[in-house]
Motif scaffolding. Structure first.
Motif, PDB file in Angstrom:
ATOM      1  N   ILE A   1     -37.837  45.731   0.096  1.00  0.00           N
ATOM      2  CA  ILE A   1     -36.948  46.707  -0.433  1.00  0.00           C
ATOM      3  C   ILE A   1     -35.587  46.738   0.053  1.00  0.00           C
ATOM      4  CG2 ILE A   1     -36.526  49.323  -1.071  1.00  0.00           C
ATOM      5  CD1 ILE A   1     -39.357  49.697  -0.835  1.00  0.00           C
ATOM      6  N   GLY A   2     -34.605  46.349  -0.681  1.00  0.00           N
ATOM      7  CA  GLY A   2     -33.186  46.217  -0.238  1.00  0.00           C
ATOM      8  C   GLY A   2     -32.467  47.430  -0.644  1.00  0.00           C
ATOM      9  N   ALA A   3     -32.724  48.305  -1.586  1.00  0.00           N
ATOM     10  CA  ALA A   3     -32.362  49.670  -1.825  1.00  0.00           C
ATOM     11  C   ALA A   3     -33.221  50.370  -2.453  1.00  0.00           C
ATOM     12  CB  ALA A   3     -31.011  49.374  -2.637  1.00  0.00           C
ATOM     13  N   LEU A   4     -33.080  51.753  -1.905  1.00  0.00           N
ATOM     14  CA  LEU A   4     -34.054  52.782  -2.397  1.00  0.00           C
ATOM     15  C   LEU A   4     -33.383  53.837  -2.850  1.00  0.00           C
ATOM     16  CD1 LEU A   4     -37.019  54.338  -2.244  1.00  0.00           C
ATOM     17  CD2 LEU A   4     -36.352  54.877   0.071  1.00  0.00           C
ATOM     18  N   GLY A   5     -33.758  54.430  -4.059  1.00  0.00           N
ATOM     19  CA  GLY A   5     -33.246  55.540  -4.765  1.00  0.00           C
ATOM     20  C   GLY A   5     -34.068  56.623  -5.302  1.00  0.00           C
TER      21      GLY A   5
ATOM     22  N   LYS B   1     -35.788  43.906  -3.320  1.00  0.00           N
ATOM     23  CA  LYS B   1     -36.172  44.627  -4.478  1.00  0.00           C
ATOM     24  C   LYS B   1     -35.366  46.021  -4.611  1.00  0.00           C
ATOM     25  CE  LYS B   1     -40.624  44.829  -2.970  1.00  0.00           C
ATOM     26  NZ  LYS B   1     -42.016  45.128  -2.865  1.00  0.00           N
ATOM     27  N   MET B   2     -35.110  46.355  -5.999  1.00  0.00           N
ATOM     28  CA  MET B   2     -34.964  47.940  -6.066  1.00  0.00           C
ATOM     29  C   MET B   2     -35.972  48.747  -6.201  1.00  0.00           C
ATOM     30  SD  MET B   2     -31.177  47.211  -5.989  1.00  0.00           S
ATOM     31  CE  MET B   2     -31.729  45.939  -4.676  1.00  0.00           C
ATOM     32  N   TRP B   3     -35.817  49.990  -5.527  1.00  0.00           N
ATOM     33  CA  TRP B   3     -37.219  50.828  -5.256  1.00  0.00           C
ATOM     34  C   TRP B   3     -36.626  52.067  -5.621  1.00  0.00           C
ATOM     35  CZ3 TRP B   3     -41.566  48.458  -4.619  1.00  0.00           C
ATOM     36  CH2 TRP B   3     -42.905  49.188  -4.886  1.00  0.00           C
TER      37      TRP B   3
ATOM     38  N   GLU C   1     -22.797  46.832  -7.664  1.00  0.00           N
ATOM     39  CA  GLU C   1     -22.402  45.770  -7.298  1.00  0.00           C
ATOM     40  C   GLU C   1     -23.069  45.468  -5.911  1.00  0.00           C
ATOM     41  OE1 GLU C   1     -18.786  43.193  -5.291  1.00  0.00           O
ATOM     42  OE2 GLU C   1     -18.327  45.295  -5.522  1.00  0.00           O
ATOM     43  N   TYR C   2     -23.573  46.369  -4.969  1.00  0.00           N
ATOM     44  CA  TYR C   2     -24.347  46.168  -3.786  1.00  0.00           C
ATOM     45  C   TYR C   2     -25.678  46.083  -4.327  1.00  0.00           C
ATOM     46  CZ  TYR C   2     -25.216  46.273   1.092  1.00  0.00           C
ATOM     47  OH  TYR C   2     -25.769  45.924   2.571  1.00  0.00           O
ATOM     48  N   SER C   3     -26.355  46.830  -5.191  1.00  0.00           N
ATOM     49  CA  SER C   3     -27.543  46.418  -5.581  1.00  0.00           C
ATOM     50  C   SER C   3     -27.746  44.997  -6.431  1.00  0.00           C
ATOM     51  CB  SER C   3     -27.935  47.383  -7.013  1.00  0.00           C
ATOM     52  OG  SER C   3     -27.906  48.620  -6.434  1.00  0.00           O
ATOM     53  N   TYR C   4     -26.799  44.518  -6.995  1.00  0.00           N
ATOM     54  CA  TYR C   4     -26.993  43.282  -7.481  1.00  0.00           C
ATOM     55  C   TYR C   4     -26.899  42.079  -6.295  1.00  0.00           C
ATOM     56  CZ  TYR C   4     -27.506  44.758 -12.260  1.00  0.00           C
ATOM     57  OH  TYR C   4     -27.782  45.320 -13.487  1.00  0.00           O
ATOM     58  N   VAL C   5     -26.045  42.333  -5.367  1.00  0.00           N
ATOM     59  CA  VAL C   5     -25.673  41.482  -4.179  1.00  0.00           C
ATOM     60  C   VAL C   5     -27.177  41.359  -3.552  1.00  0.00           C
ATOM     61  CG1 VAL C   5     -24.964  41.301  -1.804  1.00  0.00           C
ATOM     62  CG2 VAL C   5     -23.291  41.855  -3.644  1.00  0.00           C
ATOM     63  N   LEU C   6     -27.984  42.633  -3.317  1.00  0.00           N
ATOM     64  CA  LEU C   6     -29.158  42.584  -2.566  1.00  0.00           C
ATOM     65  C   LEU C   6     -30.273  41.622  -3.513  1.00  0.00           C
ATOM     66  CD1 LEU C   6     -29.503  46.165  -1.290  1.00  0.00           C
ATOM     67  CD2 LEU C   6     -29.099  44.075   0.035  1.00  0.00           C
ATOM     68  N   ARG C   7     -29.994  41.922  -4.715  1.00  0.00           N
ATOM     69  CA  ARG C   7     -31.057  41.043  -5.573  1.00  0.00           C
ATOM     70  C   ARG C   7     -30.728  39.779  -5.673  1.00  0.00           C
ATOM     71  NH1 ARG C   7     -31.332  43.324 -11.402  1.00  0.00           N
ATOM     72  NH2 ARG C   7     -32.453  41.557 -11.736  1.00  0.00           N
ATOM     73  N   LEU C   8     -29.503  39.284  -5.471  1.00  0.00           N
ATOM     74  CA  LEU C   8     -29.212  37.651  -5.389  1.00  0.00           C
ATOM     75  C   LEU C   8     -29.849  37.284  -4.150  1.00  0.00           C
ATOM     76  CD1 LEU C   8     -25.452  37.532  -6.459  1.00  0.00           C
ATOM     77  CD2 LEU C   8     -27.602  36.278  -7.513  1.00  0.00           C
TER      78      LEU C   8
ATOM     79  N   THR D   1     -36.752  46.711  -9.995  1.00  0.00           N
ATOM     80  CA  THR D   1     -35.747  45.448 -10.040  1.00  0.00           C
ATOM     81  C   THR D   1     -35.527  44.832 -11.517  1.00  0.00           C
ATOM     82  OG1 THR D   1     -36.732  45.050  -7.824  1.00  0.00           O
ATOM     83  CG2 THR D   1     -35.434  43.153  -8.493  1.00  0.00           C
ATOM     84  N   ASN D   2     -36.471  44.566 -12.017  1.00  0.00           N
ATOM     85  CA  ASN D   2     -36.579  44.059 -13.265  1.00  0.00           C
ATOM     86  C   ASN D   2     -36.516  45.086 -14.564  1.00  0.00           C
ATOM     87  OD1 ASN D   2     -36.424  41.401 -12.654  1.00  0.00           O
ATOM     88  ND2 ASN D   2     -38.513  41.631 -12.189  1.00  0.00           N
ATOM     89  N   LYS D   3     -36.297  46.333 -14.197  1.00  0.00           N
ATOM     90  CA  LYS D   3     -36.124  47.313 -15.123  1.00  0.00           C
ATOM     91  C   LYS D   3     -34.777  48.022 -15.250  1.00  0.00           C
ATOM     92  CE  LYS D   3     -41.102  48.555 -14.584  1.00  0.00           C
ATOM     93  NZ  LYS D   3     -42.090  49.510 -14.032  1.00  0.00           N
TER      94      LYS D   3
END
Length: 328
Positions: A118-122, A213-215, A202-209, A157-159
Protein backbone atom coordinates in the motif's frame (compact mmCIF):
# COMPACT_ATOMS: atom_id res chain seq x y z
CA UNK A 1 12.51 4.01 10.22
CA UNK A 2 10.62 3.95 13.53
CA UNK A 3 7.15 2.41 13.37
CA UNK A 4 4.43 4.85 14.34
CA UNK A 5 2.23 7.63 12.98
CA UNK A 6 3.32 11.21 12.38
CA UNK A 7 0.28 13.45 11.95
CA UNK A 8 1.26 16.28 9.60
CA UNK A 9 -0.80 19.47 9.92
CA UNK A 10 0.05 22.17 7.40
CA UNK A 11 -1.77 25.41 8.10
CA UNK A 12 -2.03 28.94 6.79
CA UNK A 13 -3.86 31.42 9.06
CA UNK A 14 -5.58 28.49 10.71
CA UNK A 15 -5.91 29.95 14.19
CA UNK A 16 -9.72 29.95 14.08
CA UNK A 17 -9.88 26.33 12.86
CA UNK A 18 -7.23 24.52 14.84
CA UNK A 19 -8.76 24.14 18.30
CA UNK A 20 -11.40 21.65 17.17
CA UNK A 21 -8.93 19.80 14.95
CA UNK A 22 -6.44 19.42 17.81
CA UNK A 23 -9.23 18.44 20.22
CA UNK A 24 -10.15 15.50 17.99
CA UNK A 25 -6.51 14.46 17.79
CA UNK A 26 -6.21 14.56 21.57
CA UNK A 27 -9.12 12.08 21.75
CA UNK A 28 -7.40 9.43 19.61
CA UNK A 29 -7.60 5.92 21.03
CA UNK A 30 -4.30 4.47 19.91
CA UNK A 31 -1.57 2.26 21.28
CA UNK A 32 0.98 2.83 18.51
CA UNK A 33 3.53 5.66 18.81
CA UNK A 34 2.02 8.97 17.64
CA UNK A 35 3.27 12.50 17.15
CA UNK A 36 1.83 15.73 15.75
CA UNK A 37 4.05 17.79 13.45
CA UNK A 38 2.46 21.18 12.81
CA UNK A 39 3.89 23.39 10.07
CA UNK A 40 2.86 27.04 9.93
CA UNK A 41 3.03 28.11 6.27
CA UNK A 42 3.78 31.83 6.61
CA UNK A 43 0.67 32.72 8.63
CA UNK A 44 -0.03 36.27 9.77
CA UNK A 45 -2.58 35.54 12.52
CA UNK A 46 -0.43 33.96 15.21
CA UNK A 47 -1.39 30.42 14.19
CA UNK A 48 1.73 28.68 15.49
CA UNK A 49 1.68 30.34 18.91
CA UNK A 50 -2.01 29.57 19.28
CA UNK A 51 -1.54 25.89 18.40
CA UNK A 52 1.49 25.54 20.66
CA UNK A 53 -0.37 27.07 23.60
CA UNK A 54 -3.51 25.01 22.95
CA UNK A 55 -1.62 21.73 22.97
CA UNK A 56 0.39 22.72 26.03
CA UNK A 57 -2.86 23.40 27.91
CA UNK A 58 -5.12 20.71 26.45
CA UNK A 59 -2.99 18.06 24.76
CA UNK A 60 -2.26 14.54 25.98
CA UNK A 61 1.08 13.12 27.05
CA UNK A 62 0.68 10.03 24.84
CA UNK A 63 1.04 12.17 21.70
CA UNK A 64 4.22 14.16 21.20
CA UNK A 65 3.74 17.63 19.69
CA UNK A 66 6.22 19.77 17.75
CA UNK A 67 5.75 22.78 15.47
CA UNK A 68 7.79 24.47 12.75
CA UNK A 69 7.56 27.47 10.43
CA UNK A 70 7.83 27.29 6.64
CA UNK A 71 8.14 30.83 5.23
CA UNK A 72 7.94 29.69 1.58
CA UNK A 73 4.29 29.93 0.46
CA UNK A 74 2.79 26.72 -0.89
CA UNK A 75 1.27 23.73 0.87
CA UNK A 76 3.69 21.30 -0.75
CA UNK A 77 6.65 23.20 0.76
CA UNK A 78 5.01 22.99 4.16
CA UNK A 79 4.37 19.27 3.71
CA UNK A 80 7.95 18.64 2.64
CA UNK A 81 9.17 20.27 5.85
CA UNK A 82 6.69 18.25 7.89
CA UNK A 83 7.78 15.01 6.25
CA UNK A 84 11.42 15.83 6.89
CA UNK A 85 10.79 16.51 10.57
CA UNK A 86 8.57 13.46 11.11
CA UNK A 87 10.22 10.61 12.95
CA UNK A 88 7.75 7.83 12.18
CA UNK A 89 7.19 5.74 9.05
CA UNK A 90 3.52 6.54 8.52
CA UNK A 91 2.68 10.12 7.60
CA UNK A 92 -0.96 11.08 8.14
CA UNK A 93 -1.98 14.29 6.38
CA UNK A 94 -4.53 16.09 8.54
CA UNK A 95 -5.72 19.45 7.23
CA UNK A 96 -6.39 22.14 9.80
CA UNK A 97 -10.16 21.72 9.27
CA UNK A 98 -10.29 17.90 9.50
CA UNK A 99 -11.79 16.26 12.61
CA UNK A 100 -10.61 12.64 12.71
CA UNK A 101 -12.69 9.92 14.37
CA UNK A 102 -11.07 8.61 17.56
CA UNK A 103 -9.92 5.33 15.96
CA UNK A 104 -8.44 6.92 12.82
CA UNK A 105 -4.76 6.85 13.78
CA UNK A 106 -4.68 3.29 15.10
CA UNK A 107 -6.72 1.95 12.16
CA UNK A 108 -4.39 3.67 9.70
CA UNK A 109 -1.37 2.19 11.45
CA UNK A 110 -2.85 -1.32 11.39
CA UNK A 111 -3.83 -1.18 7.70
CA UNK A 112 -0.42 0.07 6.59
CA UNK A 113 1.36 -2.51 8.75
CA UNK A 114 -0.75 -5.28 7.22
CA UNK A 115 0.25 -4.66 3.57
CA UNK A 116 3.64 -3.31 2.55
CA UNK A 117 2.41 -2.74 -1.03
CA UNK A 118 0.00 0.00 0.00
CA UNK A 119 1.53 3.28 -1.12
CA UNK A 120 -1.29 5.55 0.02
CA UNK A 121 -4.31 4.98 2.23
CA UNK A 122 -7.45 7.11 2.42
CA UNK A 123 -10.83 7.30 4.09
CA UNK A 124 -13.98 9.35 3.75
CA UNK A 125 -15.59 12.38 5.29
CA UNK A 126 -18.80 14.27 5.86
CA UNK A 127 -19.22 18.03 5.79
CA UNK A 128 -19.95 20.02 8.93
CA UNK A 129 -21.31 23.47 8.19
CA UNK A 130 -20.72 26.67 10.08
CA UNK A 131 -24.22 27.80 9.11
CA UNK A 132 -26.92 26.40 6.86
CA UNK A 133 -26.11 23.62 4.39
CA UNK A 134 -26.44 25.08 0.85
CA UNK A 135 -29.12 23.45 -1.28
CA UNK A 136 -26.57 22.93 -4.06
CA UNK A 137 -23.89 21.36 -1.88
CA UNK A 138 -24.55 17.68 -2.59
CA UNK A 139 -24.22 18.31 -6.34
CA UNK A 140 -20.77 19.83 -5.92
CA UNK A 141 -19.57 18.07 -2.75
CA UNK A 142 -16.78 16.29 -4.63
CA UNK A 143 -15.07 19.63 -5.26
CA UNK A 144 -14.76 20.02 -1.49
CA UNK A 145 -13.30 16.48 -1.16
CA UNK A 146 -16.48 15.39 0.60
CA UNK A 147 -17.19 11.91 -0.67
CA UNK A 148 -16.47 8.24 -0.25
CA UNK A 149 -13.44 7.16 -2.24
CA UNK A 150 -14.68 3.62 -2.83
CA UNK A 151 -17.81 1.50 -2.62
CA UNK A 152 -16.11 -0.83 -0.14
CA UNK A 153 -12.82 -1.13 1.68
CA UNK A 154 -9.92 -2.36 -0.40
CA UNK A 155 -7.72 -1.73 -3.41
CA UNK A 156 -8.89 1.21 -5.55
CA UNK A 157 -5.76 1.45 -7.70
CA UNK A 158 -7.61 0.58 -10.89
CA UNK A 159 -10.93 2.15 -9.83
CA UNK A 160 -10.67 5.69 -8.51
CA UNK A 161 -6.92 5.49 -9.02
CA UNK A 162 -5.92 8.28 -6.64
CA UNK A 163 -6.73 9.69 -3.21
CA UNK A 164 -7.49 13.17 -1.95
CA UNK A 165 -5.00 14.59 0.47
CA UNK A 166 -7.22 15.10 3.51
CA UNK A 167 -6.74 12.12 5.79
CA UNK A 168 -4.27 10.43 3.42
CA UNK A 169 -1.59 8.16 4.90
CA UNK A 170 1.71 7.58 3.11
CA UNK A 171 5.12 6.14 4.00
CA UNK A 172 8.13 8.26 4.84
CA UNK A 173 10.42 5.59 3.38
CA UNK A 174 8.74 6.12 -0.02
CA UNK A 175 9.16 9.87 0.29
CA UNK A 176 12.86 9.44 1.08
CA UNK A 177 13.29 7.04 -1.85
CA UNK A 178 11.67 9.56 -4.21
CA UNK A 179 14.00 12.27 -2.96
CA UNK A 180 16.96 10.01 -3.69
CA UNK A 181 15.64 9.53 -7.23
CA UNK A 182 15.55 13.30 -7.70
CA UNK A 183 11.75 13.55 -7.78
CA UNK A 184 10.35 17.07 -7.58
CA UNK A 185 6.59 17.66 -7.60
CA UNK A 186 5.26 19.42 -10.69
CA UNK A 187 2.54 21.04 -8.57
CA UNK A 188 3.07 23.15 -5.49
CA UNK A 189 -0.52 23.03 -4.15
CA UNK A 190 -2.23 25.90 -2.42
CA UNK A 191 -0.38 29.13 -1.65
CA UNK A 192 -2.01 31.21 1.07
CA UNK A 193 -5.57 31.94 0.00
CA UNK A 194 -5.03 30.81 -3.60
CA UNK A 195 -6.81 27.71 -4.84
CA UNK A 196 -4.11 25.81 -6.69
CA UNK A 197 -4.53 22.11 -6.01
CA UNK A 198 -3.72 18.59 -7.09
CA UNK A 199 -0.58 17.75 -5.13
CA UNK A 200 -2.32 14.80 -3.46
CA UNK A 201 -3.45 13.43 -6.83
CA UNK A 202 0.04 13.89 -8.24
CA UNK A 203 1.62 11.98 -5.35
CA UNK A 204 -0.90 9.16 -5.79
CA UNK A 205 0.13 8.71 -9.42
CA UNK A 206 3.82 8.96 -8.55
CA UNK A 207 3.40 6.05 -6.14
CA UNK A 208 1.49 4.09 -8.77
CA UNK A 209 4.36 4.58 -11.22
CA UNK A 210 6.57 2.96 -8.60
CA UNK A 211 4.21 -0.01 -8.41
CA UNK A 212 2.34 0.72 -5.17
CA UNK A 213 -1.37 0.39 -4.45
CA UNK A 214 -4.01 2.98 -3.57
CA UNK A 215 -6.17 1.71 -0.71
CA UNK A 216 -9.48 2.83 0.79
CA UNK A 217 -10.81 1.88 4.22
CA UNK A 218 -14.33 2.78 5.35
CA UNK A 219 -13.26 2.81 9.00
CA UNK A 220 -11.20 5.94 8.33
CA UNK A 221 -13.88 8.57 8.88
CA UNK A 222 -13.55 12.27 9.58
CA UNK A 223 -15.57 15.47 9.43
CA UNK A 224 -14.59 18.38 7.21
CA UNK A 225 -15.40 21.85 8.50
CA UNK A 226 -17.17 24.08 5.96
CA UNK A 227 -16.91 27.79 6.83
CA UNK A 228 -19.68 30.07 5.62
CA UNK A 229 -17.21 32.10 3.56
CA UNK A 230 -16.70 29.18 1.17
CA UNK A 231 -20.33 28.23 0.78
CA UNK A 232 -21.12 30.01 -2.49
CA UNK A 233 -21.02 29.00 -6.13
CA UNK A 234 -18.26 31.50 -6.86
CA UNK A 235 -15.97 29.39 -4.67
CA UNK A 236 -17.01 26.28 -6.59
CA UNK A 237 -16.01 28.06 -9.81
CA UNK A 238 -12.58 28.84 -8.38
CA UNK A 239 -12.08 25.25 -7.22
CA UNK A 240 -13.07 23.87 -10.61
CA UNK A 241 -10.65 26.17 -12.37
CA UNK A 242 -7.82 25.15 -10.03
CA UNK A 243 -8.60 21.46 -10.49
CA UNK A 244 -8.70 21.94 -14.26
CA UNK A 245 -5.23 23.48 -14.23
CA UNK A 246 -3.78 20.73 -12.05
CA UNK A 247 -5.46 17.97 -14.08
CA UNK A 248 -3.55 19.07 -17.16
CA UNK A 249 -0.28 18.68 -15.26
CA UNK A 250 -1.31 15.37 -13.71
CA UNK A 251 -2.29 14.01 -17.13
CA UNK A 252 1.37 13.30 -17.84
CA UNK A 253 1.32 10.72 -15.04
CA UNK A 254 -1.79 8.98 -16.34
CA UNK A 255 -0.23 8.90 -19.79
CA UNK A 256 2.96 7.43 -18.34
CA UNK A 257 0.95 4.74 -16.55
CA UNK A 258 -0.64 3.83 -19.89
CA UNK A 259 2.78 3.98 -21.55
CA UNK A 260 1.53 6.67 -23.92
CA UNK A 261 3.21 9.89 -24.99
CA UNK A 262 1.53 12.41 -27.25
CA UNK A 263 3.16 14.59 -29.91
CA UNK A 264 2.31 18.15 -30.87
CA UNK A 265 0.48 16.73 -33.87
CA UNK A 266 -1.63 14.59 -31.53
CA UNK A 267 -2.53 17.70 -29.53
CA UNK A 268 -3.63 19.54 -32.67
CA UNK A 269 -5.67 16.56 -33.88
CA UNK A 270 -7.49 16.36 -30.56
CA UNK A 271 -8.15 20.09 -30.71
CA UNK A 272 -9.53 19.76 -34.23
CA UNK A 273 -11.90 16.98 -33.14
CA UNK A 274 -13.11 19.09 -30.22
CA UNK A 275 -13.75 22.08 -32.48
CA UNK A 276 -15.54 20.00 -35.09
CA UNK A 277 -17.73 18.19 -32.58
CA UNK A 278 -18.66 20.78 -29.98
CA UNK A 279 -17.53 24.36 -30.64
CA UNK A 280 -20.92 25.78 -31.57
CA UNK A 281 -22.82 24.09 -28.74
CA UNK A 282 -20.26 25.03 -26.10
CA UNK A 283 -20.18 28.62 -27.33
CA UNK A 284 -23.96 28.84 -26.94
CA UNK A 285 -23.80 27.23 -23.48
CA UNK A 286 -21.04 29.60 -22.38
CA UNK A 287 -23.33 32.56 -23.14
CA UNK A 288 -26.85 31.34 -22.40
CA UNK A 289 -26.53 28.05 -20.49
CA UNK A 290 -27.36 27.14 -16.92
CA UNK A 291 -24.70 27.45 -14.22
CA UNK A 292 -23.52 23.89 -14.84
CA UNK A 293 -23.62 24.25 -18.63
CA UNK A 294 -21.53 27.41 -18.38
CA UNK A 295 -19.01 25.68 -16.13
CA UNK A 296 -18.70 22.74 -18.51
CA UNK A 297 -18.27 25.17 -21.40
CA UNK A 298 -15.48 26.94 -19.51
CA UNK A 299 -13.74 23.60 -19.07
CA UNK A 300 -14.17 22.84 -22.76
CA UNK A 301 -12.45 26.09 -23.75
CA UNK A 302 -9.70 25.63 -21.15
CA UNK A 303 -8.91 22.19 -22.54
CA UNK A 304 -9.06 23.45 -26.11
CA UNK A 305 -6.68 26.29 -25.29
CA UNK A 306 -4.21 23.89 -23.68
CA UNK A 307 -4.22 21.59 -26.68
CA UNK A 308 -3.47 24.54 -28.96
CA UNK A 309 -0.86 26.31 -26.85
CA UNK A 310 0.56 24.14 -24.04
CA UNK A 311 2.30 21.22 -25.72
CA UNK A 312 5.73 22.48 -24.64
CA UNK A 313 4.62 22.34 -20.98
CA UNK A 314 3.33 18.81 -21.45
CA UNK A 315 6.60 17.70 -23.07
CA UNK A 316 8.70 19.34 -20.36
CA UNK A 317 6.67 17.66 -17.62
CA UNK A 318 6.86 14.28 -19.34
CA UNK A 319 10.64 14.59 -19.67
CA UNK A 320 10.88 15.50 -15.99
CA UNK A 321 9.02 12.34 -14.99
CA UNK A 322 11.18 10.25 -17.29
CA UNK A 323 14.37 11.61 -15.76
CA UNK A 324 13.68 10.33 -12.24
CA UNK A 325 11.88 7.17 -13.35
CA UNK A 326 15.04 6.06 -15.19
CA UNK A 327 16.88 6.07 -11.88
CA UNK A 328 14.32 3.83 -10.21
Amino acid sequence: MQKGVSIIICTYNGKARLAETLRHLAMQKSHCPVEIVLVDNNSSDGTRDFADNWWRDNGVSTIEYTSFSQPIPGKSYAQELGYAKAKYEYLLICDDDNWLCDSYVQTAFDVMENDSQIGALGGWCEAVFEKERPKWFDIYAKYFAVSKQGTESGDITNKKGCLYGAGMVIRKSHWLALNNLGFKPLLTCRKGDSLSSGGDTEYSYVLRLLGYKMWYDERLYFQHWMPEGRMHLGYVQRIRKAISESNFVVSVYTDALKNKEFSKTDFYKRAYRMIKKDLVRQTVNRINGSFEEKELAKEYFRNLSRLLTNFSDYKKNRDTIGSWLKRN
